[in-house]
Structures are given as structure tokens and as C-alpha cells.
Motif scaffolding. Structure first.
Motif, mmCIF file in Angstrom:
data_model
loop_
_atom_site.group_PDB
_atom_site.id
_atom_site.type_symbol
_atom_site.label_atom_id
_atom_site.label_comp_id
_atom_site.label_asym_id
_atom_site.label_seq_id
_atom_site.Cartn_x
_atom_site.Cartn_y
_atom_site.Cartn_z
ATOM 1 N N TYR A 58 45.396 20.303 51.827
ATOM 2 C CA TYR A 58 44.155 21.077 51.838
ATOM 3 C C TYR A 58 43.036 20.255 51.217
ATOM 4 C CZ TYR A 58 41.232 25.296 51.259
ATOM 5 O OH TYR A 58 40.224 26.227 51.324
ATOM 6 N N CYS B 76 49.780 24.394 57.105
ATOM 7 C CA CYS B 76 48.839 23.521 56.405
ATOM 8 C C CYS B 76 49.621 22.622 55.466
ATOM 9 C CB CYS B 76 47.822 24.357 55.628
ATOM 10 S SG CYS B 76 46.589 23.349 54.757
ATOM 11 N N THR C 150 43.424 27.531 55.521
ATOM 12 C CA THR C 150 44.835 27.141 55.444
ATOM 13 C C THR C 150 45.712 27.998 56.341
ATOM 14 O OG1 THR C 150 45.190 28.603 53.544
ATOM 15 C CG2 THR C 150 44.566 26.308 53.078
ATOM 16 N N ASN D 3 41.544 19.570 57.373
ATOM 17 C CA ASN D 3 42.775 19.494 56.595
ATOM 18 C C ASN D 3 43.830 18.748 57.397
ATOM 19 O OD1 ASN D 3 41.771 21.219 54.433
ATOM 20 N ND2 ASN D 3 41.955 22.917 55.887
#
Length: 327
Positions: free
Chosen positions: A280, A277, A233, A264
Motif C-alpha cells: 500500500y 493488495c 486496498t 499500489n
């Protein structure tokens, strides 16, 4: 709504994606990697058969239905499954639905008569992605695994464009995007061709603001915490899966809002200068959840806030530009 699955055929939803049912279970191959619907007569539709991303099933061509999918027939592009063709995308002309282009591993195909006949473009080989310039459908952009191309004659011939400061071993795969919010912009997200541990990770995010004449690298692959195609992330890991999953879309009403799909989903609100991000691949980590391995984005027609995402877990949807996702 219709969606194609790489190993499960064509599906339809009549309630905005809340529930789905198969359209047809009798195709010669189980994969569907592209759908195009005639906007003047929505009972006419086309599908690209096969698995365009992983190649687990090869295509038997482009098929056509004139009764909303109840029955199908082959078009002029009908290779045998043994020929190893893959179709990755079909795009339709915005004012003439008989004109379409298909991105395939054998090059770009074009029809002007609803796939009764077709031609093969010159100057470009196996193609991964294809987009039309929003204000000029005679200008066509395309990407192969290693380069971005442009046509100014409706997709008959293509010339390569220059992406500066490429990774040492070039690109592994490139996805492109355009937006009507800035018709002269062209966006490219690249997978990295370098050997392990960087193999298939982020290879750079590029943008052109002059219709592809010049590109500049907005977000580079060499800086720390830039691997938007990895698993982390914080973008701090190495490598990725860009040989299999890399996709990009730009908000049709905001040229600075960009989504990149890999393992992602990453999002930028400043034209690609920085990224976070957005979703996720696992739950319980403080991020919105979307199943891993992202292959497709599609904005709800007429909307600048509702975006659909196709991934290995199915179809996800956001109605607020990625603030929340649901499956």
C-alpha cells in the motif's frame, strides 16, 4: 545493479541495492528509462534516455558505454530532443547481445549490431511495452496504448491480437508480461479509456495460453471491487493513473504468481482469478508499505523469490515473494 531514474540519470549499486551512487551526471537529458547490459561482456551497456512514462524529458536516443558507464557515446538512434521521441523499454536477445529491440512512441526499433544501425518495424505504431517469448526470441510481443501485437519474424512485422470484451471506450494503456514457467502464456493488464469517473482505472486483466492466438478476460473491469489500479486496498474505488503507472510481472518459476503495479501493488497466486493488495502507498494500515506509483518490476536473475520494484519513491525489494518489502 543499475537503475535508471526519469529525472536523475543512471545509478549503480555494488551491494545488492543497499547503497547507490550516480554513474554519470553529464548526460544531455536527465532521464533514463531503460538499461540493457551485455551478458557476455558486462562492461558494455546501453541506456534509453528520457522519461518514458510521464514524458517530462524527451529522449536524445540510445547511448552506449564500453567501460561500465565511465564514458558514453551516441548510437545510430540519436533524435534531437525537440523531436519529442520517448523510449520506454529496451530488451536484449537472450543469446546474441548485439540484437535488441526498443519500444518507443515512434514504433519498435530493432538493431542487429549493437545500435550501429537499426530498422523500424512495420504494422505497429507508438509502443508502450515489449517482451520476447521465453523459448523463442523470434517471437516478439508488444503493446501500444490500445492493443497487443505479435511478431513471428523477429520483430520485423507485427499483427494485432484480439482482447475480448474491451471497455466501452477501449484501453488507455496496456502492459504485458511473459514467464519461462509457461512459455506460451501472455499476460496483459489494461488501463481503462472510459471517461470519468472510470478514466485511467482498471480496464481488465487478460491471458493467453496459446502464444497470443486467443485471449480470455480472467478478471474484468465491470465487477465491483475489481479496480486493482486505483487507490483503495479493497479495489472498491473508481479511476486511477494508468496513463502514468501500470506494470506487470509474472514469477519466472510460477505462472500463477502475478504482480500488478499501479498506485499500489496487487498480487495474484491463482493466475489472475483473484487479487489482493500486496503493498500500500501509505503506512499504518495493515499492509506492507511501498511508495506509490509503480513503474518497473525486475526479478533477481536466477531467483523466483527476490523481486525489485521501481516507483516514485525509489527502489524497493522483496526476498519472499511480497510477504515483506523494504526500501
Amino acid at each position: 545493479m543499475y537503475v535508471g531514474a526519469p529525472s536523475a540519470g543512471l545509478w549503480r549499486s555494488n551491494n545488492g541495492g543497499t547503497s547507490w551512487a550516480p554513474v554519470n551526471d553529464t548526460f544531455a537529458v536527465v532521464g533514463v528509462s531503460g538499461v540493457a547490459i551485455n551478458y557476455l561482456d558486462t562492461s558494455i551497456m546501453y541506456i534509453a534516455t528520457g522519461d518514458g512514462d510521464a514524458g517530462d524529458t524527451y529522449t536524445v536516443g540510445i547511448m552506449k558505454s564500453t567501460n561500465s558507464g565511465k564514458s558514453w557515446h551516441y548510437t545510430a538512434f540519436k533524435p534531437s530532443v525537440q523531436s519529442g521521441y520517448l523510449i520506454r523499454k529496451i530488451v536484449m536477445h537472450p543469446t546474441n547481445p548485439d540484437i535488441m529491440w526498443a519500444a518507443t512512441n515512434g514504433g519498435i526499433l530493432k538493431t542487429t549490431d549493437g545500435w550501429a544501425t537499426y530498422t523500424v518495424a512495420s504494422g505497429i505504431g507508438g509502443t508502450f511495452d515489449i517482451e520476447l517469448k521465453p523459448d523463442d526470441a523470434n517471437t516478439v510481443y508488444a503493446s501500444t496504448y490500445t492493443a497487443v501485437y505479435k511478431s513471428t519474424d523477429g520483430g520485423a512485422t507485427f499483427t494485432a491480437l484480439t482482447l475480448p470484451t474491451a471497455p466501452t471506450n477501449g484501453f488507455l494503456r496496456i502492459a504485458i508480461a511473459v514467464t519461462p514457467a509457461a512459455p506460451n502464456n501472455v499476460y496483459a493488464v489494461c488501463g481503462r479509456g472510459d471517461a470519468a469517473p472510470n478514466y485511467a482505472g482498471f480496464g481488465g486483466f487478460y491471458k493467453s495460453t496459446d502464444g497470443g492466438t486467443t485471449f480470455f478476460e480472467v478478471y474484468n473491469e465491470t465487477s465491483a471491487n475489481h479496480n486493482v489500479l486505483g487507490w483503495s486496498t479493497s479495489f472498491s474505488d473508481l479511476g486511477g493513473q494508468s496513463w502514468y503507472d501500470v506494470e506487470i510481472t509474472v514469477n519466472p518459476g510460477n505462472a500463477n504468481e502475478i504482480f500488478i503495479g499501479g498506485v499500489n501493488i496487487a498480487k495474484s497466486t491463482n493466475g489472475g482469478t483473484s487479487w489482493t493488495c500486496n503493498a500500500y502507498w501509505m503506512t499504518g494500515y495493515g499492509y506492507q508499505y511501498c511508495h506509490a506509483d509503480h513503474h518497473a518490476f525486475a526479478w533477481l536473475p536466477g531467483s523466483t523469490s527476490t523481486l525489485f520494484n521501481g516507483n516514485d519513491g525509489g527502489i524497493f525489494k522483496t526476498v519472499n515473494n511480497g510477504t515483506a518489502w523494504s526500501d
